[in-house]
Design an enzyme around this catalytic site. Structure first.
Site, PDB file in Angstrom:
ATOM      1  N   GLN A 150      48.236   3.862   5.696  1.00 36.73           N
ATOM      2  CA  GLN A 150      47.565   4.921   4.786  1.00 36.73           C
ATOM      3  C   GLN A 150      46.293   4.860   5.043  1.00 36.73           C
ATOM      4  OE1 GLN A 150      49.186   7.388   3.494  1.00 36.73           O
ATOM      5  NE2 GLN A 150      51.183   6.518   3.400  1.00 36.73           N
ATOM      6  N   LYS A 178      51.466   9.931  10.399  1.00 35.25           N
ATOM      7  CA  LYS A 178      50.401  10.107   9.642  1.00 35.25           C
ATOM      8  C   LYS A 178      49.123  10.679  10.006  1.00 35.25           C
ATOM      9  CE  LYS A 178      53.007   6.897   6.834  1.00 35.25           C
ATOM     10  NZ  LYS A 178      54.000   7.511   6.251  1.00 35.25           N
ATOM     11  N   CYS A 200      59.235   4.616  -1.370  1.00 39.07           N
ATOM     12  CA  CYS A 200      59.398   3.274  -0.500  1.00 39.07           C
ATOM     13  C   CYS A 200      58.472   2.158  -1.162  1.00 39.07           C
ATOM     14  CB  CYS A 200      59.053   3.359   0.839  1.00 39.07           C
ATOM     15  SG  CYS A 200      60.413   4.611   1.491  1.00 39.07           S
ATOM     16  N   HIS A 225      54.601  -1.204   0.937  1.00 39.96           N
ATOM     17  CA  HIS A 225      55.443  -0.593   0.990  1.00 39.96           C
ATOM     18  C   HIS A 225      56.592  -1.321   1.444  1.00 39.96           C
ATOM     19  CE1 HIS A 225      57.934   2.305   4.038  1.00 39.96           C
ATOM     20  NE2 HIS A 225      57.100   3.135   3.402  1.00 39.96           N
ATOM     21  N   ASP A 250      48.792  -3.666   6.931  1.00 37.59           N
ATOM     22  CA  ASP A 250      49.364  -2.551   7.127  1.00 37.59           C
ATOM     23  C   ASP A 250      48.173  -1.396   6.755  1.00 37.59           C
ATOM     24  OD1 ASP A 250      50.937  -0.319   6.603  1.00 37.59           O
ATOM     25  OD2 ASP A 250      52.428  -0.907   5.286  1.00 37.59           O
TER      26      ASP A 250
HETATM   27  N1  PLP Z   1      53.315   1.253   5.028  1.00 37.72           N
HETATM   28  C1  PLP Z   1      52.712   2.296   4.461  1.00 37.72           C
HETATM   29  C2  PLP Z   1      51.608   1.812   3.417  1.00 37.72           C
HETATM   30  C3  PLP Z   1      53.298   3.593   4.549  1.00 37.72           C
HETATM   31  O1  PLP Z   1      52.831   4.720   3.590  1.00 37.72           O
HETATM   32  C4  PLP Z   1      54.558   3.863   5.255  1.00 37.72           C
HETATM   33  C5  PLP Z   1      54.893   5.293   5.388  1.00 37.72           C
HETATM   34  O2  PLP Z   1      54.980   5.827   4.300  1.00 37.72           O
HETATM   35  C6  PLP Z   1      54.861   2.769   6.234  1.00 37.72           C
HETATM   36  C7  PLP Z   1      54.108   1.744   6.135  1.00 37.72           C
HETATM   37  C8  PLP Z   1      55.872   3.157   7.075  1.00 37.72           C
HETATM   38  O3  PLP Z   1      55.625   3.918   8.164  1.00 37.72           O
HETATM   39  P1  PLP Z   1      56.681   4.387   9.414  1.00 37.72           P
HETATM   40  O4  PLP Z   1      57.887   4.951   8.481  1.00 37.72           O
HETATM   41  O5  PLP Z   1      55.770   5.563  10.060  1.00 37.72           O
HETATM   42  O6  PLP Z   1      57.041   3.116  10.207  1.00 37.72           O
END
Ligand code: PLP
Length: 419
Positions: free
Chosen positions: A216, A239, A377, A136, A213
């Site tokens: 998900q 999430k 993203c 992401h 990260d």
């Molecule tokens: N990393 C992953 C894999 C994501 O799917 C997301 C959000 O969709 C993020 C990071 C960023 O999360 P946040 O916007 O809650 O900081």
């Protein structure tokens, strides 16, 4: 097993009492465009059960005050509840110690914290940071900013046509300049589950720390940071049935202690003079200013709720939904699933010949079906699969096979309109 067999099997043997679970989520009862809401945008944000909403109301109506600095009753209650929430998160991910759990505003802030606190201290000109094609933007851009500032280099692990990381290529990227690895546990765009445990072991054998990260992964599968042996693990509350504006960074205590603070201000200090500031101990060193107290307590209630259902049962139900949806969608002429990894979480990204993803999203919305369309993203993933965008249905434990049927009927309807 075909789609009908999967459906029969899932309906009769689902580990979850989905009807009762759905009754916990007031929002799932609304209508959209006069149709019952079919909410399949869980990878962006999941919905909140009444138990979490009630916890927030209880906090705001009976327990709210600022924390860590008061001797009065409410401040002590709020402080205690905030720290109870931290312990709940510690247990949720099986961290060794509660001080290894830092409250952040979400995954993005958690990764930025590591970039500033670890990266700016330890990564130098000529060093290399390994990321993957599946990241992401939240796990790309901070590292690019660091690389630009320091003169470091980003190396990228490629994926095959199914959206699986090429682990051999990952291993080949290591050399004496490799100083850090950032990898997503589950791809938000494709659903691929990455072999992070093996990747961490490989990096550690070469003395390289790894950030996972988990945005998900944490909502859909049991996470055990000790078993993974990761150095950092980040995820967001919104999430996993919790509030927005809250998330956590898990960090190994020995590393966190050596890192420099990310933000300066109140609460992260032990003493301040104009000559010198002494920083607080972890985790407070990384929690400057008044934190989102209510949201942290709400997140504690969310992990209680998920643990009450059971992460293994959640994963099994979502897997059955994914299989049922995949069986049907992959047999539809003119529809291509993007992301067919052997190990997948409940994300179904697809493209329909001759129809722009935004049109798919708009038409599905007319049927009350919420999916996400766009680059999610994750523009490097889109570039790899040579699509500008996809439509993405992402399932949660409260989704049903009937909702998958509604999605499939919706896609057929889109195809009819465009032919
Ligand atoms: N990393 C992953 C894999 C994501 O799917 C997301 C959000 O969709 C993020 C990071 C960023 O999360 P946040 O916007 O809650 O900081």
């Amino acid at each position: 097993m075909n789609a009908i067999q999967t459906a029969l099997e899932t309906r009769s043997s689902s580990l979850l009492d989905v009807e009762n679970i759905r009754a916990d989520f007031p929002i799932l009862g609304i209508t959209v465009n006069d149709k019952p809401l079919v909410y399949l945008d869980n990878a962006a944000s999941s919905q909140m059960p009444r138990q979490v909403i009630d916890r927030l109301v209880h906090y705001q109506t009976k327990q709210h005050a600022n924390i860590h600095r008061g001797v009065h009753y409410l401040s002590e209650v709020a402080t205690s509840e905030f720290e109870v929430a931290r312990r709940k998160l510690q247990h949720f991910i099986n961290a060794r110690e509660e001080r290894e759990v830092i409250f952040t505003s979400g995954t993005t802030e958690a990764i930025n914290l590591v970039m500033h606190g670890y990266g700016r201290k330890y990564i130098c000109a000529g060093d290399e940071i390994i990321l993957t094609t599946l990241e992401h933007h939240a796990n790309i851009v901070p590292w690019q900013m660091l690389a630009e500032e320091k003169g470091a280099r980003i190396r990228v692990v490629p994926v095959n046509d199914a959206g699986e990381l090429l682990v051999d290529e990952y291993e080949k990227l290591f050399n004496e300049r490799t100083k850090f690895v950032g990898v997503t546990h589950v791809s938000n765009a494709l659903g691929s589950i990455n072999p992070v445990k093996e990747m961490i072991a490989f990096a550690h054998a070469r003395g390289v720390p790894v950030l996972v990260d988990g945005a998900q992964a944490a909502p859909h599968t049991a996470v055990d940071v000790q078993d993974l042996d990761c150095d950092f693990y980040a995820f967001s509350g919104h999430k996993l049935c919790g509030p927005t504006g809250i998330g956590i960074l898990y960090g190994r205590a020995s590393i966190l202690e050596d890192m420099q603070p990310f933000k300066g201000g109140g609460d992260m200090i032990l003493s301040v003079t104009f000559e010198k500031t002494t920083y607080n101990t972890i985790p407070h060193k990384f929690e400057a200013g008044t934190p989102p107290i209510a949201a942290a307590i709400g997140l504690g209630a969310a992990v209680d709720y998920l643990s009450g259902i059971g992460m293994d049962a959640i994963a099994a139900h979502e897997h059955a939904l994914l299989k049922y949806a995949t069986d049907q969608v992959q047999s539809m002429p003119g529809v291509r699933i993007i992301g067919t990894a052997g190990q997948k979480a409940a994300v179904l990204s697809f493209a329909v010949n001759g129809v722009h993803p935004h049109d798919i999203g708009t038409l599905l919305n007319q049927e009350g079906i919420a999916v996400r369309t766009g680059h999610h993203c994750a523009q490097p993933v889109m570039q790899r699969f040579k699509v500008p965008a996809t439509s993405r249905a992402s399932f949660a434990f409260y989704n049903t096979l009937d909702e998958v049927d509604a999605l499939v009927a919706g896609i057929r309807n889109v195809q009819k309109i465009f032919t």
